[in-house]
Design a protein around this motif. Sequence first.
Motif, PDB file in Angstrom:
ATOM      1  N   THR A 120       0.835  -1.195   0.000  1.00 22.40           N
ATOM      2  CA  THR A 120       0.000   0.000   0.000  1.00 22.40           C
ATOM      3  C   THR A 120       0.874   1.250   0.000  1.00 22.40           C
ATOM      4  O   THR A 120       2.089   1.196   0.245  1.00 22.40           O
ATOM      5  CB  THR A 120      -0.908   0.047   1.238  1.00 22.40           C
ATOM      6  OG1 THR A 120      -0.108   0.307   2.403  1.00 22.40           O
ATOM      7  CG2 THR A 120      -1.656  -1.264   1.417  1.00 22.40           C
TER       8      THR A 120
ATOM      9  N   TRP B 122       0.945   3.468   2.154  1.00 18.07           N
ATOM     10  CA  TRP B 122       1.468   3.723   3.489  1.00 18.07           C
ATOM     11  C   TRP B 122       2.695   2.857   3.796  1.00 18.07           C
ATOM     12  O   TRP B 122       3.502   3.198   4.641  1.00 18.07           O
ATOM     13  CB  TRP B 122       0.380   3.485   4.535  1.00 18.07           C
ATOM     14  CG  TRP B 122      -0.698   4.505   4.454  1.00 18.07           C
ATOM     15  CD1 TRP B 122      -0.666   5.783   4.913  1.00 18.07           C
ATOM     16  CD2 TRP B 122      -1.975   4.348   3.835  1.00 18.07           C
ATOM     17  NE1 TRP B 122      -1.841   6.433   4.627  1.00 18.07           N
ATOM     18  CE2 TRP B 122      -2.666   5.575   3.971  1.00 18.07           C
ATOM     19  CE3 TRP B 122      -2.618   3.291   3.188  1.00 18.07           C
ATOM     20  CZ2 TRP B 122      -3.945   5.779   3.484  1.00 18.07           C
ATOM     21  CZ3 TRP B 122      -3.887   3.478   2.699  1.00 18.07           C
ATOM     22  CH2 TRP B 122      -4.552   4.718   2.849  1.00 18.07           C
TER      23      TRP B 122
ATOM     24  N   ARG C 169       5.285  13.328   0.635  1.00 21.49           N
ATOM     25  CA  ARG C 169       3.856  13.021   0.544  1.00 21.49           C
ATOM     26  C   ARG C 169       3.034  14.006   1.355  1.00 21.49           C
ATOM     27  O   ARG C 169       1.916  14.345   0.973  1.00 21.49           O
ATOM     28  CB  ARG C 169       3.595  11.581   1.007  1.00 21.49           C
ATOM     29  CG  ARG C 169       4.029  10.533   0.012  1.00 21.49           C
ATOM     30  CD  ARG C 169       3.377   9.184   0.287  1.00 21.49           C
ATOM     31  NE  ARG C 169       3.978   8.165  -0.578  1.00 21.49           N
ATOM     32  CZ  ARG C 169       4.721   7.162  -0.139  1.00 21.49           C
ATOM     33  NH1 ARG C 169       4.948   7.022   1.150  1.00 21.49           N
ATOM     34  NH2 ARG C 169       5.250   6.294  -0.979  1.00 21.49           N
TER      35      ARG C 169
ATOM     36  N   GLU D 251      -4.611   6.347  -4.996  1.00 21.42           N
ATOM     37  CA  GLU D 251      -3.755   6.447  -3.818  1.00 21.42           C
ATOM     38  C   GLU D 251      -3.806   7.854  -3.235  1.00 21.42           C
ATOM     39  O   GLU D 251      -3.841   8.030  -2.008  1.00 21.42           O
ATOM     40  CB  GLU D 251      -2.306   6.096  -4.177  1.00 21.42           C
ATOM     41  CG  GLU D 251      -2.057   4.615  -4.370  1.00 21.42           C
ATOM     42  CD  GLU D 251      -0.579   4.289  -4.514  1.00 21.42           C
ATOM     43  OE1 GLU D 251      -0.244   3.101  -4.522  1.00 21.42           O
ATOM     44  OE2 GLU D 251       0.244   5.222  -4.614  1.00 21.42           O
TER      45      GLU D 251
ATOM     46  N   ASP E 173      -6.969   8.224  -1.280  1.00 20.85           N
ATOM     47  CA  ASP E 173      -6.856   7.504  -0.007  1.00 20.85           C
ATOM     48  C   ASP E 173      -6.082   8.337   1.012  1.00 20.85           C
ATOM     49  O   ASP E 173      -6.456   8.430   2.189  1.00 20.85           O
ATOM     50  CB  ASP E 173      -6.155   6.163  -0.210  1.00 20.85           C
ATOM     51  CG  ASP E 173      -7.046   5.122  -0.863  1.00 20.85           C
ATOM     52  OD1 ASP E 173      -8.279   5.307  -0.878  1.00 20.85           O
ATOM     53  OD2 ASP E 173      -6.499   4.113  -1.359  1.00 20.85           O
ATOM     54  N   LEU E 174      -5.000   8.933   0.571  1.00 16.67           N
ATOM     55  CA  LEU E 174      -4.187   9.748   1.464  1.00 16.67           C
ATOM     56  C   LEU E 174      -4.926  11.007   1.905  1.00 16.67           C
ATOM     57  O   LEU E 174      -4.807  11.451   3.060  1.00 16.67           O
ATOM     58  CB  LEU E 174      -2.874  10.122   0.768  1.00 16.67           C
ATOM     59  CG  LEU E 174      -1.873   8.976   0.575  1.00 16.67           C
ATOM     60  CD1 LEU E 174      -0.796   9.370  -0.423  1.00 16.67           C
ATOM     61  CD2 LEU E 174      -1.240   8.573   1.900  1.00 16.67           C
TER      62      LEU E 174
ATOM     63  N   ASP F 215      -7.483  10.029   4.541  1.00 18.05           N
ATOM     64  CA  ASP F 215      -6.818   9.746   5.810  1.00 18.05           C
ATOM     65  C   ASP F 215      -6.352  11.026   6.484  1.00 18.05           C
ATOM     66  O   ASP F 215      -6.416  11.149   7.714  1.00 18.05           O
ATOM     67  CB  ASP F 215      -5.631   8.800   5.588  1.00 18.05           C
ATOM     68  CG  ASP F 215      -5.166   8.165   6.885  1.00 18.05           C
ATOM     69  OD1 ASP F 215      -5.928   7.350   7.437  1.00 18.05           O
ATOM     70  OD2 ASP F 215      -4.073   8.512   7.363  1.00 18.05           O
ATOM     71  N   GLU F 216      -5.897  11.975   5.695  1.00 18.69           N
ATOM     72  CA  GLU F 216      -5.423  13.242   6.249  1.00 18.69           C
ATOM     73  C   GLU F 216      -6.527  13.953   7.012  1.00 18.69           C
ATOM     74  O   GLU F 216      -6.324  14.412   8.151  1.00 18.69           O
ATOM     75  CB  GLU F 216      -4.908  14.140   5.119  1.00 18.69           C
ATOM     76  CG  GLU F 216      -4.463  15.514   5.550  1.00 18.69           C
ATOM     77  CD  GLU F 216      -3.163  15.511   6.331  1.00 18.69           C
ATOM     78  OE1 GLU F 216      -2.858  16.534   6.958  1.00 18.69           O
ATOM     79  OE2 GLU F 216      -2.465  14.474   6.318  1.00 18.69           O
TER      80      GLU F 216
ATOM     81  N   THR G 148     -11.063   2.820   4.921  1.00 21.01           N
ATOM     82  CA  THR G 148      -9.739   3.321   4.590  1.00 21.01           C
ATOM     83  C   THR G 148      -8.724   2.687   5.532  1.00 21.01           C
ATOM     84  O   THR G 148      -9.024   2.413   6.692  1.00 21.01           O
ATOM     85  CB  THR G 148      -9.677   4.850   4.718  1.00 21.01           C
ATOM     86  OG1 THR G 148     -10.090   5.223   6.036  1.00 21.01           O
ATOM     87  CG2 THR G 148     -10.594   5.502   3.704  1.00 21.01           C
TER      88      THR G 148
ATOM     89  N   GLY H 297      -5.450   3.849   6.131  1.00 26.16           N
ATOM     90  CA  GLY H 297      -4.404   4.706   6.663  1.00 26.16           C
ATOM     91  C   GLY H 297      -4.465   4.754   8.177  1.00 26.16           C
ATOM     92  O   GLY H 297      -5.438   4.308   8.800  1.00 26.16           O
TER      93      GLY H 297
ATOM     94  N   ASN I 290      -4.973   7.188  10.354  1.00 23.37           N
ATOM     95  CA  ASN I 290      -6.091   7.928  10.942  1.00 23.37           C
ATOM     96  C   ASN I 290      -7.414   7.208  10.714  1.00 23.37           C
ATOM     97  O   ASN I 290      -8.275   7.173  11.602  1.00 23.37           O
ATOM     98  CB  ASN I 290      -6.148   9.339  10.357  1.00 23.37           C
ATOM     99  CG  ASN I 290      -4.955  10.175  10.773  1.00 23.37           C
ATOM    100  OD1 ASN I 290      -4.503  10.109  11.904  1.00 23.37           O
ATOM    101  ND2 ASN I 290      -4.432  10.967   9.855  1.00 23.37           N
TER     102      ASN I 290
END
Length: 230
Positions: free
Chosen positions: A2, A4, A18, A62, A65-66, A69-70, A114, A116, A118
């Motif tokens: 992934t 991450w 990132r 991707e 997804d980030l 999560d942020e 998700t 990630g 978080n």
Amino acid sequence: MTVWDRPEPPTRPAPLDRERIVATAVALADEGGLEAVSLRKVAARLNAGPMRLYGYIATKEELLDLMVDEVQAEILPEERSADWREALRVLAHRTRRTALRHEWLADLLGGRPTLGPNGLAVTEATLAALDGLADVDTVMRAVETVSAYSTGAIRREIANLRAERATGLSERDWQRAYGPHVTRMLATGRFPALAKAVHDGTDVDAETSFATGLDWVLDAVAARLPRPPA
């Protein structure tokens, strides 16, 4: 592997990571929605070549997804309530407020969880609220039910906000504009239940509606939890 798990490339020749890429993508989405986000547009905002970003993020999926999560970090409360209802209520309201700050999040809520840090922390906090109060299958169904309500209510609220911006009409203005049509349709007598709702129902704001519906859902969850011994 992934996104991450995959290590970042060296930052040379220009500082890039990132964290900066995702922060820029979130800013673009906040300004113009998900359609304003692409690796090329993020690269342009960072004054970097698009190919450099592919060393950090392989696909737009991707990147999304980030981004999710942020902003999910904003959902996590500093402290978790010992009362399961209050814990779930806080998480639901914080999810709503986060989505109102980042409207694009509503388009990505639901579906597969998700993965990630978080996102996993939010899931952990949600499950932990009910941990030990029932068997794991009951806990899972309860969490799914609360999540389904929250997601649906949030998406409806944001859809209304988008419609208001797109048409230039507030909800009250929209009601006035279409009121004559609705009045004529109700006068036919074909929609008695709807007529009662229109004439006798009480208008409430979005936050009150969300809170009321959430309490009803939590009441339903409580009815499914084993009762403590007398």
